[in-house]
Scaffold this active site. Sequence first.
Site, mmCIF file in Angstrom:
data_model
loop_
_atom_site.group_PDB
_atom_site.id
_atom_site.type_symbol
_atom_site.label_atom_id
_atom_site.label_comp_id
_atom_site.label_asym_id
_atom_site.label_seq_id
_atom_site.Cartn_x
_atom_site.Cartn_y
_atom_site.Cartn_z
ATOM 1 N N ASP A 256 0.878 -1.163 0.000
ATOM 2 C CA ASP A 256 0.000 0.000 0.000
ATOM 3 C C ASP A 256 0.921 1.219 0.000
ATOM 4 O OD1 ASP A 256 -3.206 0.682 1.595
ATOM 5 O OD2 ASP A 256 -2.070 1.771 0.074
HETATM 6 C C1 GLC Z 1 -4.262 4.464 -0.399
HETATM 7 C C2 GLC Z 1 -5.161 3.267 -0.197
HETATM 8 C C3 GLC Z 1 -5.118 2.294 -1.331
HETATM 9 C C4 GLC Z 1 -4.904 3.061 -2.619
HETATM 10 C C5 GLC Z 1 -3.508 3.619 -2.561
HETATM 11 C C6 GLC Z 1 -3.180 4.479 -3.784
HETATM 12 O O1 GLC Z 1 -3.698 4.876 0.790
HETATM 13 O O2 GLC Z 1 -5.034 2.547 1.025
HETATM 14 O O3 GLC Z 1 -6.366 1.586 -1.335
HETATM 15 O O4 GLC Z 1 -5.059 2.203 -3.740
HETATM 16 O O5 GLC Z 1 -3.260 4.363 -1.393
HETATM 17 O O6 GLC Z 1 -3.972 5.617 -3.785
#
Ligand code: GLC
Length: 742
Positions: free
Chosen positions: A264
């Site tokens: 993430d």
């Molecule tokens: C965010 C989210 C994830 C998302 C990523 C990119 O913090 O947790 O679901 O796809 O970052 O935006």
Amino acid sequence: MRRIEFFLIAVFLLFVCGGYISIPIYLDDTRGIEERVEDALNRMTLQEKIAMVHAQSSFSSPGVKRLGIPEIWTTDGPHGIRAELFWGNFKEAGWGNDSCVAFPALTALAATWNREMAYIYGKSIGEEARYRNKTILLGPGVNIYRTPLNGRNFEYMGEDPFLASELVVPYVRGVQQNGVAACVKHYALNNNEKNRHTTNVIVDDRALNEIYLPAFKAAVTKGKVWSIMGAYNLFQGQHCSHHHRLLNQILKQDWGFDGVVVSDWGATHDSDEAIRNGLDLEFDTKDSKMPKLSAVKYDNYFLAHDYLNKIQQGKYGTEELDDKVRRILRLSFRTNMNRARPYGSMLSKEHYDAAQQIAEEGFVLLKNEGILPISRENVKRILVVGENAVRMMTAGGGSSALKAQIEVTPLQGIMELVDESIDVCFARGYKTEDYEGAKVMAGYSLEETRSDEELAREAVDLAKNADYVLFFGGLNKAKKQDCEGHDRLTMSLPANQDALIDSLLQVNKHLIFVNISGNAVAMPWVGRVPAICQAWYLGSKAGTAIARILFGEVNPSGKLPFSFPVSLDRSPAHVKGDYPGTKKGNVWDMVYREGIFVGYRWFDTFDKNGVLFPFGHGLSYTKFMYEKPSIDRQKMGAEECVKISVLVKNIGMVAGKEVVQLYVGDKKSSLPRPVKELKAFQKVDLAPGESELVTFVLDRNDLSFFNDRIQKWVAEPGEFELFIGSSSVDIRGKVKIVYTGK
Ligand code: GLC
């Protein structure tokens, strides 16, 4: 051969084998992916391999220019293709060609209980991702609905692992048939947003295997998903984005996952764990954690120069690196190097039709004392009350926010549907604070100078002369409502909606409450409001779908994918569980004390009166009669199946769809089990008077539970009850079988 010729050939071969001269690796397309992966890997330099395993921008990672291997571009989100952002931050870049179709939020998809809808959803959003030249779609999310406070429940598929498993598979297949990788998230146990970076989940192996992992396992073993996103939180003291047990053992070894584990954004915290524990592609590491080895912030990631140095110093070989690169190359050959992949499409009628169909199938009629559908014949005036009748809901909420080309609000949908014979007036009724991403609606500004009292008085005065009051309330995408990064503080409706509903009921009993939310809300007025609907966040065609259902053009057929508790203190995560946990150093230990008893599993077993609207509940404008279920055997051996059938008939006056649900209950087990668990469902579409025989086939896996003492799934001999229901509590018939175990 002359010396000089030999020398020249030797030098040439040295350069080719050393990868310094690229021979186009497309020479022979008939080779299989694995052969092409090995060929490409062998041509890459160490530096090129290191570059490949971490980001080069907010949402992309490098390919290998020298070899013609393209960059990997990721995009949010689960409900539509996010607007283009600047290279190195998260601000919209203001392009003129990146609006999208906003599909309904995934709770609405889950509420359709329709596998075909999940496939159409994945296919459509995958076509939009492909057309926008995206390699990885960062979705769908399948984290289980554990607490009603979780700010991201709207992005997920509810409280039941079987329902989520059955819908994530067709969604993934639909996306990936476009040559775009789906990325199922957030693996695992990311069930709340409060302290999401520091929550350390402590949960027993039964709940881990029976509740929290199944949807991810289905996505991998049945959906063949090409990427998975590691979650922010910790599990048993280790960060999920580089978790040895979750990634190396369960995901890659046990489930045979051959795709890419993406962190993430900002979820990587340790160099050696990132190298050894199964992380393949690192995104958005906050540079505060890293030694400054380069002016380019992406070079300071854990899997960047620091990793290169460790290899060059001999601390690591390249086995781990080669495995990461193989997985990324494999994903590339499946996607942006797959010459057979289709071209995609965007903003098409098909996509808008799909968005509308999913919205209409996901809308849930919770209560109806004969007031719906609204018959237009004897209606002169309708009052539409509530900010959620005009507020844009595709904006805000965090990374799933969209730049929708179209969003039909409920008020617009109603205005487009009814003719001038009906006077439709609007009163805002209440106001909530505005928030990032929220935009004014065409023709209606959310700027507000009036007081709460003035807003309420206007609504009540208008309600006195209306035939119906349509109250569009609920939540929105503001922080501490339905929004990433935050949890709600309460289950109550924001602003003064409850008081306003009471005031309106005093002057007009024909009040229909339409809840726009991705979460359960408290309804202290539930007994006094004659009709209540759960309308989710329905995307671009929200207003169209809602209006068509309220006025009877479409018969609602959605069923709740999660329970509505009577109040927060009846929710298992808050009665028994340990939300938000206890601070220990810089982490929050959160013990899932309720174990497997999540949602209806809890209410059925421990608190039947604790639920306002149950899992699987949803009404129709028609009625369905269930005949007594029949079974093809009384006893079932270990290698046998049992077939249960039930005839369902539409005994009403209009066509309608019904979700026939099958729950299994183990009468006696060596470990505690819920009263019943969902093991099958089928949605049928019946004309008035029409019947359909619905048949389910069960085997011993459907009788099993995870025995964490022996780390195995077991079906214990004994008596089982098979419940056929129109919801988890509206049981229309049941039969018993004896499982012999032999
Ligand atoms: C965010 C989210 C994830 C998302 C990523 C990119 O913090 O947790 O679901 O796809 O970052 O935006």
